[in-house]
Motif scaffolding. Structure first.
Motif, short mmCIF file in Angstrom:
data_model
loop_
_atom_site.label_atom_id
_atom_site.label_comp_id
_atom_site.label_asym_id
_atom_site.label_seq_id
_atom_site.Cartn_x
_atom_site.Cartn_y
_atom_site.Cartn_z
N MET A 107 -40.03 -31.51 6.32
CA MET A 107 -40.01 -33.24 5.70
C MET A 107 -39.37 -33.75 6.47
SD MET A 107 -40.97 -34.79 3.14
CE MET A 107 -41.22 -33.70 1.49
N THR A 108 -38.25 -33.66 7.34
CA THR A 108 -37.28 -34.33 7.71
C THR A 108 -38.12 -34.77 8.53
OG1 THR A 108 -35.45 -32.81 7.57
CG2 THR A 108 -35.92 -34.31 9.04
N ALA A 109 -39.13 -34.31 9.03
CA ALA A 109 -39.75 -34.47 10.21
C ALA A 109 -40.64 -36.08 10.02
CB ALA A 109 -40.72 -33.37 11.68
N ILE A 110 -41.06 -35.06 8.94
CA ILE A 110 -42.27 -36.30 8.59
C ILE A 110 -42.44 -37.62 7.50
CG2 ILE A 110 -42.88 -35.67 6.09
CD1 ILE A 110 -45.73 -37.06 8.13
N VAL A 111 -40.80 -37.43 6.97
CA VAL A 111 -39.68 -39.12 6.76
C VAL A 111 -39.53 -39.47 7.74
CG1 VAL A 111 -38.49 -39.56 5.03
CG2 VAL A 111 -40.03 -37.50 4.55
N ALA A 112 -38.75 -39.50 8.55
CA ALA A 112 -38.90 -39.74 9.57
C ALA A 112 -39.71 -40.52 10.52
CB ALA A 112 -37.78 -38.82 10.80
N LEU A 113 -40.72 -39.78 11.19
CA LEU A 113 -42.21 -40.47 11.46
C LEU A 113 -42.44 -41.01 10.52
CD1 LEU A 113 -44.08 -37.22 13.47
CD2 LEU A 113 -43.23 -40.03 13.50
N GLN A 187 -38.09 -38.22 -2.70
CA GLN A 187 -39.67 -39.05 -3.06
C GLN A 187 -40.49 -38.11 -2.57
OE1 GLN A 187 -39.20 -41.41 -5.88
NE2 GLN A 187 -41.43 -41.19 -4.72
N LYS A 188 -40.88 -38.70 -1.39
CA LYS A 188 -42.20 -37.43 -0.86
C LYS A 188 -42.55 -36.18 -1.59
CE LYS A 188 -43.79 -39.51 1.96
NZ LYS A 188 -45.18 -39.84 2.31
N ALA A 189 -41.68 -35.90 -1.93
CA ALA A 189 -41.96 -34.32 -2.83
C ALA A 189 -42.73 -34.64 -3.95
CB ALA A 189 -40.32 -33.47 -2.13
N THR A 190 -41.78 -35.74 -4.54
CA THR A 190 -43.08 -36.02 -5.71
C THR A 190 -44.26 -36.83 -5.41
OG1 THR A 190 -40.39 -36.56 -6.77
CG2 THR A 190 -42.08 -37.86 -8.06
N LEU A 220 -47.13 -29.87 1.52
CA LEU A 220 -46.32 -30.90 2.86
C LEU A 220 -46.86 -30.56 3.94
CD1 LEU A 220 -43.85 -32.16 3.71
CD2 LEU A 220 -42.46 -29.96 4.24
N LEU A 221 -46.54 -29.22 4.88
CA LEU A 221 -47.56 -29.29 6.00
C LEU A 221 -49.31 -29.62 5.61
CD1 LEU A 221 -47.39 -27.73 8.78
CD2 LEU A 221 -47.64 -26.17 8.12
N ILE A 222 -49.47 -29.85 5.11
CA ILE A 222 -51.12 -30.35 5.28
C ILE A 222 -50.76 -31.86 4.75
CG2 ILE A 222 -53.00 -30.56 3.74
CD1 ILE A 222 -53.54 -28.46 4.15
N TYR A 223 -49.76 -31.88 4.43
CA TYR A 223 -49.73 -33.80 4.50
C TYR A 223 -49.70 -34.19 5.73
CZ TYR A 223 -47.99 -38.17 3.44
OH TYR A 223 -47.14 -39.36 3.82
N ALA A 224 -48.26 -33.49 6.56
CA ALA A 224 -47.43 -33.42 8.28
C ALA A 224 -48.45 -33.45 8.49
CB ALA A 224 -46.78 -32.70 7.87
N LEU A 225 -49.70 -32.67 8.96
CA LEU A 225 -50.42 -32.16 10.38
C LEU A 225 -51.66 -33.31 10.18
CD1 LEU A 225 -51.09 -28.51 10.02
CD2 LEU A 225 -49.87 -30.30 11.74
N GLN A 226 -51.62 -34.26 8.88
CA GLN A 226 -52.70 -35.81 8.98
C GLN A 226 -52.54 -36.30 10.08
OE1 GLN A 226 -53.96 -36.98 4.97
NE2 GLN A 226 -54.22 -34.78 4.25
N ASN A 227 -50.95 -36.40 10.77
CA ASN A 227 -50.24 -37.50 10.63
C ASN A 227 -50.49 -36.88 12.39
OD1 ASN A 227 -47.85 -38.19 12.96
ND2 ASN A 227 -47.49 -40.10 10.84
#
Length: 325
Positions: A107-113, A187-190, A220-227
């Motif tokens: 989560m830290t990584a994808i929010v920062a990205l 907020q992203k988790a929501t 979360l990981l499913i979402y992040a891997l789209q980036n």
């Protein structure tokens, strides 16, 4: 019916059988000849076509007993998803609250990205970012106070060696403080409907109010891997950071997963990447990503016994599940 009549009947049956057999052979030979592609219809000769079909059948996955797989895990919590359609294939206490440890750093990584538009931005680490983490026995990537690092290299530092100082540096750079950054994480988790997740820090250091579920982490990981940038970093085994003002020769950092994984190759595929995690309360955790027979899968596990110095039962579980597909 007389004996002679019965005999004649048996002879007729025999002759009809012979005739049918001969006709069958002729029909089969004629059909095979027809398939020899006289009009360019078939891309392969008959024998090659048959062999290709046989190979396809042999390579098809057997029926998987997911319940049996889940019973043989060291991890107390697990969920397995097929990426293309988000189908849950296996779960074990997947909605039960866990302490996510360093899985938090996904989560830290994808929010920062998503906050940093230019990943070549330079960020300076301070003594305050580093000293408190050392006192907490947090894992660090190896940067020092006063070091100036590109944002993208800090992201590698977050996801590969699980560098807590990289998390704090990104949080303070983007939102001014870790507290403000954590609000964005929640907020992203929501937004992702991670309904049983609450973060209180960027690193995963233990706090009773810092919790999630393996089901939520899989979302979360499913979402992040789209980036694409996240995927690139998440699936990297090692990364060379160019020379900085504090490391004239640069730094080479390694994925904690691939350092502990002797071989990423599986029976029918490969482990592409992952993020490990551990605290005493969380146990050994792992969010892993694999490709099996051209399909991509995510497995998130938590609560395995052991620590960073024992057998890595979280990784053993990933190998067991992925080899079972």
């Amino acid at each position: 019916m007389t004996r002679t009549q019965k005999k004649k009947r048996r002879v007729r049956k025999f002759m009809l059988s012979i005739a049918f057999f001969i006709l069958l052979i002729f029909s089969t030979r004629f059909y095979a000849v027809t398939l020899q592609d006289p009009l360019g219809i078939w891309p392969l000769p008959v024998n090659d076509l048959i062999q290709e079909v046989a190979v396809t059948i042999d390579s098809a996955p057997d029926s998987v007993d997911y319940a049996l797989l889940s019973e043989h895990l060291y991890s107390s919590n697990a969920v397995l998803l097929r990426v293309k359609d988000n189908t849950v294939l296996m779960e074990k206490n997947s909605e039960e609250r866990i302490f996510p440890a360093s899985l938090t750093k996904i989560m830290t990584a994808i929010v920062a990205l998503e906050m940093i538009s230019d990943l070549s931005e330079k960020i300076q680490l301070t003594d305050s970012m580093i000293q408190a983490l050392k006192d907490s026995n947090a894992s660090i990537a190896g940067f020092v106070s006063g070091e100036i690092v590109h944002a993208k290299d800090l992201l590698y530092g977050v996801l590969l060696p699980s560098g807590a100082e990289c998390c704090i540096a990104l949080a303070e750079f983007t939102k001014g403080s870790e507290e403000n950054f954590v609000a964005s994480m929640n907020q992203k988790a929501t937004e992702l409907k991670m309904t049983n997740t609450h973060f209180v820090n960027t690193t995963g250091l233990h706090d009773d109010n810092h919790y999630s579920t393996v089901e939520d982490i899989s979302k979360l990981l499913i979402y992040a891997l789209q980036n694409d940038t996240f995927r690139e970093i998440f699936t990297t085994a090692r990364h060379v950071i160019p020379p900085t003002n504090k490391h004239a020769d640069g730094i080479t950092i390694y994925s904690t997963l691939f350092k502990k994984l002797n071989n990423s190759k599986l029976k029918n595929g490969e482990i592409l990447g992952g993020k490990t995690g551990y605290t005493e309360k969380a146990g050994l955790c792992l969010a892993s990503f694999a490709k099996i027979r051209s399909e991509e899968y995510i497995l998130v596990t938590a609560g395995a016994l052991g620590d960073n110095y024992t057998e890595q039962f979280n990784i053993s579980d990933a190998i067991t599940v992925f080899n079972g597909l």
